[in-house]
Design an enzyme around this catalytic site. Sequence first.
Site, PDB file in Angstrom:
ATOM      1  N   ALA A  53      18.988 -38.007  -0.933  1.00  0.00           N
ATOM      2  CA  ALA A  53      18.224 -39.087  -1.552  1.00  0.00           C
ATOM      3  C   ALA A  53      18.605 -40.420  -0.905  1.00  0.00           C
ATOM      4  O   ALA A  53      19.774 -40.678  -0.643  1.00  0.00           O
ATOM      5  CB  ALA A  53      18.511 -39.134  -3.050  1.00  0.00           C
ATOM      6  N   LYS A  54      17.596 -41.239  -0.647  1.00  0.00           N
ATOM      7  CA  LYS A  54      17.845 -42.564  -0.067  1.00  0.00           C
ATOM      8  C   LYS A  54      17.858 -43.561  -1.219  1.00  0.00           C
ATOM      9  O   LYS A  54      16.817 -44.099  -1.614  1.00  0.00           O
ATOM     10  CB  LYS A  54      16.745 -42.884   0.954  1.00  0.00           C
ATOM     11  N   VAL A  55      19.036 -43.759  -1.745  1.00  0.00           N
ATOM     12  CA  VAL A  55      19.191 -44.520  -2.983  1.00  0.00           C
ATOM     13  C   VAL A  55      20.095 -45.727  -2.745  1.00  0.00           C
ATOM     14  O   VAL A  55      21.119 -45.620  -2.056  1.00  0.00           O
ATOM     15  CB  VAL A  55      19.774 -43.587  -4.075  1.00  0.00           C
ATOM     16  N   TYR A  79      24.421 -46.867  -0.591  1.00  0.00           N
ATOM     17  CA  TYR A  79      24.680 -47.786   0.521  1.00  0.00           C
ATOM     18  C   TYR A  79      25.918 -48.659   0.307  1.00  0.00           C
ATOM     19  O   TYR A  79      26.244 -49.461   1.170  1.00  0.00           O
ATOM     20  CB  TYR A  79      23.408 -48.583   0.847  1.00  0.00           C
TER      21      TYR A  79
END
Length: 309
Positions: free
Chosen positions: A158-160, A164
């Site tokens: 998942a790019k959440v 980051y």
Amino acid sequence: MPMNKSEFIWFDGEFVPWDEAKVHVLSHALHYGSSVFEGIRCYATESGPAVFCLPQHIRRMYNSCKIYRIDVPYTPDQISQAILDTIRKNGLRSCYIRPLIFRGYEQLGVEPRTCPVNVVIAVWEWGAYLGPEALERGVDVGVSSWRRMAPDTTPAMAKVGGHYTNSQLIRMEAAEHGYAEGIALDIAGYVSEGSGENIFVVLDGVLYTPPVSASVLPGITRNCVITLARDLGYEVRQQLIPRELLYVADELFFTGTAAEVTPIRSVDHIVIGPGRRGPITTKLQNEFFKIVSGKVQDRYRWLTPVQPD
Ligand code: PPE
């Protein structure tokens, strides 16, 4: 990197002037990282601006939302259309596109589902991610002391936003050491990825890249490069990569929407191959840039044209 402001940001279905696209300070995402995003590029082709791999990015964004149980108040087609509208509205020929879906303001507390879900789409001009000379000359990088997430912690697929914070630690440490970027290992000590890029190794004419099970983001550029390499006749293996394989590689490069195809010329001050962009990296880069600039036929249907009004 300084931002080149554009005029309008799409915010829950309305165009809002760039400086007025604001949220409440008690928005859930600001406190707990509960946002999903994508980075997409729109390239200037001879027949006008075209978005690279739009359906693939939209699918990954909805997958990220599914993993985090976020109900998006728009359909994938509506978001795709809004992205094209936002580029047109801002009159850009080429740009970076940042759609963001976030848990907004209603109340705080870790359980997020009482908060509304907001959606924004921003577009702006963004040049070479790792510096203007990086694409040609390559970058110097170091292996990070920070690992990527273990498989059962935060979901790497998942790019959440919250994920980051780990990327930030990798990136800051790299900068402190004078590197353009850091390479993180996974929890078992195998090569994972950069703070914002996937990585490829070239050895004896074969390409290697870590599998999705090595805590990498399933990169869209990574997929495209695998396709391009195979069509050029190269074998590509997705397999676990020990750190020392980086040092003895003939060539190394990063892939990513922002980084595109960026050669790596040293790791931990060890020079990779002859210390400059290698022949296979050059071939893949050329092929990539020819397709995105519309100089050769879009044989994989990777481009979505931004039709004029
Ligand atoms: N891994 C990570 C951790 C990552 O953030 C990216 C994209 C990739 C791999 C490559 O994925 P793809 O873009 O689908 O090929 N990083 C985005 C954000 C960079 C940023 O600084 O922000 C990007 O490249 O847009």
